[in-house]
Design a protein around this motif. Structure first.
Motif, PDB file in Angstrom:
ATOM      1  N   UNK A 125      31.541   3.046 -24.303  1.00 52.72           N
ATOM      2  CA  UNK A 125      31.209   1.669 -24.621  1.00 52.72           C
ATOM      3  C   UNK A 125      31.611   0.790 -23.451  1.00 52.72           C
ATOM      4  N   UNK A 126      30.704  -0.079 -23.016  1.00 52.43           N
ATOM      5  CA  UNK A 126      30.956  -0.950 -21.869  1.00 52.43           C
ATOM      6  C   UNK A 126      30.017  -2.147 -21.951  1.00 52.43           C
ATOM      7  N   UNK A 127      30.078  -3.013 -20.942  1.00 53.96           N
ATOM      8  CA  UNK A 127      29.156  -4.147 -20.905  1.00 53.96           C
ATOM      9  C   UNK A 127      27.793  -3.678 -20.397  1.00 53.96           C
ATOM     10  N   UNK A 128      26.785  -4.461 -20.679  1.00 43.68           N
ATOM     11  CA  UNK A 128      25.427  -4.097 -20.297  1.00 43.68           C
ATOM     12  C   UNK A 128      25.281  -4.046 -18.775  1.00 43.68           C
ATOM     13  N   UNK A 129      25.883  -4.993 -18.065  1.00 45.31           N
ATOM     14  CA  UNK A 129      25.776  -5.021 -16.600  1.00 45.31           C
ATOM     15  C   UNK A 129      26.420  -3.778 -15.979  1.00 45.31           C
ATOM     16  N   UNK A 161      22.286   1.641 -25.468  1.00 47.21           N
ATOM     17  CA  UNK A 161      22.082   1.075 -26.804  1.00 47.21           C
ATOM     18  C   UNK A 161      22.923  -0.184 -26.923  1.00 47.21           C
ATOM     19  N   UNK A 162      22.287  -1.340 -27.025  1.00 49.39           N
ATOM     20  CA  UNK A 162      23.011  -2.609 -27.089  1.00 49.39           C
ATOM     21  C   UNK A 162      23.646  -2.779 -28.461  1.00 49.39           C
ATOM     22  N   UNK A 163      24.890  -3.273 -28.456  1.00 48.23           N
ATOM     23  CA  UNK A 163      25.641  -3.397 -29.710  1.00 48.23           C
ATOM     24  C   UNK A 163      26.008  -4.833 -30.061  1.00 48.23           C
ATOM     25  N   UNK A 164      25.687  -5.796 -29.215  1.00 47.12           N
ATOM     26  CA  UNK A 164      26.003  -7.184 -29.522  1.00 47.12           C
ATOM     27  C   UNK A 164      27.086  -7.732 -28.624  1.00 47.12           C
ATOM     28  N   UNK A 165      27.630  -8.877 -29.000  1.00 49.31           N
ATOM     29  CA  UNK A 165      28.626  -9.551 -28.165  1.00 49.31           C
ATOM     30  C   UNK A 165      30.038  -9.075 -28.431  1.00 49.31           C
ATOM     31  N   UNK A 166      30.868  -9.107 -27.384  1.00 50.35           N
ATOM     32  CA  UNK A 166      32.280  -8.752 -27.511  1.00 50.35           C
ATOM     33  C   UNK A 166      33.005  -9.889 -28.221  1.00 50.35           C
ATOM     34  N   UNK A 167      34.029  -9.553 -28.978  1.00 43.27           N
ATOM     35  CA  UNK A 167      34.707 -10.532 -29.819  1.00 43.27           C
ATOM     36  C   UNK A 167      35.381 -11.647 -29.011  1.00 43.27           C
ATOM     37  N   UNK A 173      35.015 -12.767 -25.560  1.00 44.86           N
ATOM     38  CA  UNK A 173      34.262 -13.634 -24.650  1.00 44.86           C
ATOM     39  C   UNK A 173      32.754 -13.572 -24.860  1.00 44.86           C
ATOM     40  N   UNK A 174      32.301 -12.873 -25.897  1.00 46.32           N
ATOM     41  CA  UNK A 174      30.882 -12.756 -26.225  1.00 46.32           C
ATOM     42  C   UNK A 174      30.059 -12.115 -25.110  1.00 46.32           C
ATOM     43  N   UNK A 175      30.674 -11.225 -24.349  1.00 41.98           N
ATOM     44  CA  UNK A 175      29.922 -10.480 -23.339  1.00 41.98           C
ATOM     45  C   UNK A 175      29.015  -9.470 -24.037  1.00 41.98           C
ATOM     46  N   UNK A 176      27.819  -9.263 -23.487  1.00 47.86           N
ATOM     47  CA  UNK A 176      26.879  -8.308 -24.071  1.00 47.86           C
ATOM     48  C   UNK A 176      27.436  -6.901 -23.927  1.00 47.86           C
ATOM     49  N   UNK A 177      27.680  -6.232 -25.063  1.00 43.82           N
ATOM     50  CA  UNK A 177      28.248  -4.886 -25.060  1.00 43.82           C
ATOM     51  C   UNK A 177      27.176  -3.869 -25.405  1.00 43.82           C
ATOM     52  N   UNK A 178      27.438  -2.613 -25.014  1.00 39.07           N
ATOM     53  CA  UNK A 178      26.488  -1.548 -25.300  1.00 39.07           C
ATOM     54  C   UNK A 178      27.196  -0.199 -25.250  1.00 39.07           C
TER      55      UNK A 178
END
Length: 164
Positions: free
Chosen positions: A35-39, A98-104, A106-111
């Motif tokens: 699990x990590x950020x999309x970027x 697979x995108x999972x939504x925002x991190x709690x 800082x709302x970074x896009x997680x996947x």
């Protein structure tokens, strides 16, 4: 100005970025899903897919080349033994994001980024293929109805014979 610079620096200097991608690639190979950020996942995909392609040819040269990128003996060993056998017939596209939504915080896009051939839930979903069914049902039902009426006739004649 950028002018065609396609590399995402991820806000890090070169040595930090290379070390981070090497660690993430090793973790991906060892755990099959991280699990990590999309970027970071997109940067990792560019980093790890050529290594997966190189692992198809199990030679000393390709092992040394992959080790130079990863720096982890266990990951290299697992890559050439387990992962390479599973991806041998795949022409590319070894990873899935697979995108999972925002991190709690800082709302970074997680996947999740995962190796395609190791996701049992998606592989299991493709396995049972349904038989093609038709919405027309005239003849099939008619033959079943004939069989049922013939069975009823036989039962009634058997009952009549028992009574007599």
């Amino acid at each position: 100005m950028r002018h065609g610079d396609k590399l995402n620096n991820l806000g890090r200097k070169t040595a930090h970025r290379k070390a981070m991608l090497a660690n993430m690639a090793s973790s991906l190979i060892l755990h099959k899903r991280i699990s990590t950020t999309v970027a970071k996942a997109k940067a990792l995909r560019l980093y790890v897919e050529p290594l997966l392609t190189k692992s198809k040819d199990d030679s000393t040269h390709s092992r040394r080349t992959v080790f130079a990128y990863l720096g982890n003996k266990e990951a290299v060993d697992m890559l050439f033994k387990d992962v390479a056998t599973k991806i041998a017939d795949r022409p590319g596209g070894y990873t899935r994001i697979l995108k999972t939504g925002g991190r709690l915080g800082d709302n970074a896009d997680m996947c999740f980024i995962e190796l395609v051939d190791y996701n049992e839930s998606m592989l299991g979903a493709k396995a049972p293929a349904k038989a093609k069914t038709s919405r027309r049902g005239g003849k099939k039902k008619a033959t079943e109805a004939k069989v049922k009426t013939e069975d009823k006739k036989e039962e009634s004649t058997d009952e009549n014979n028992k009574i007599e």
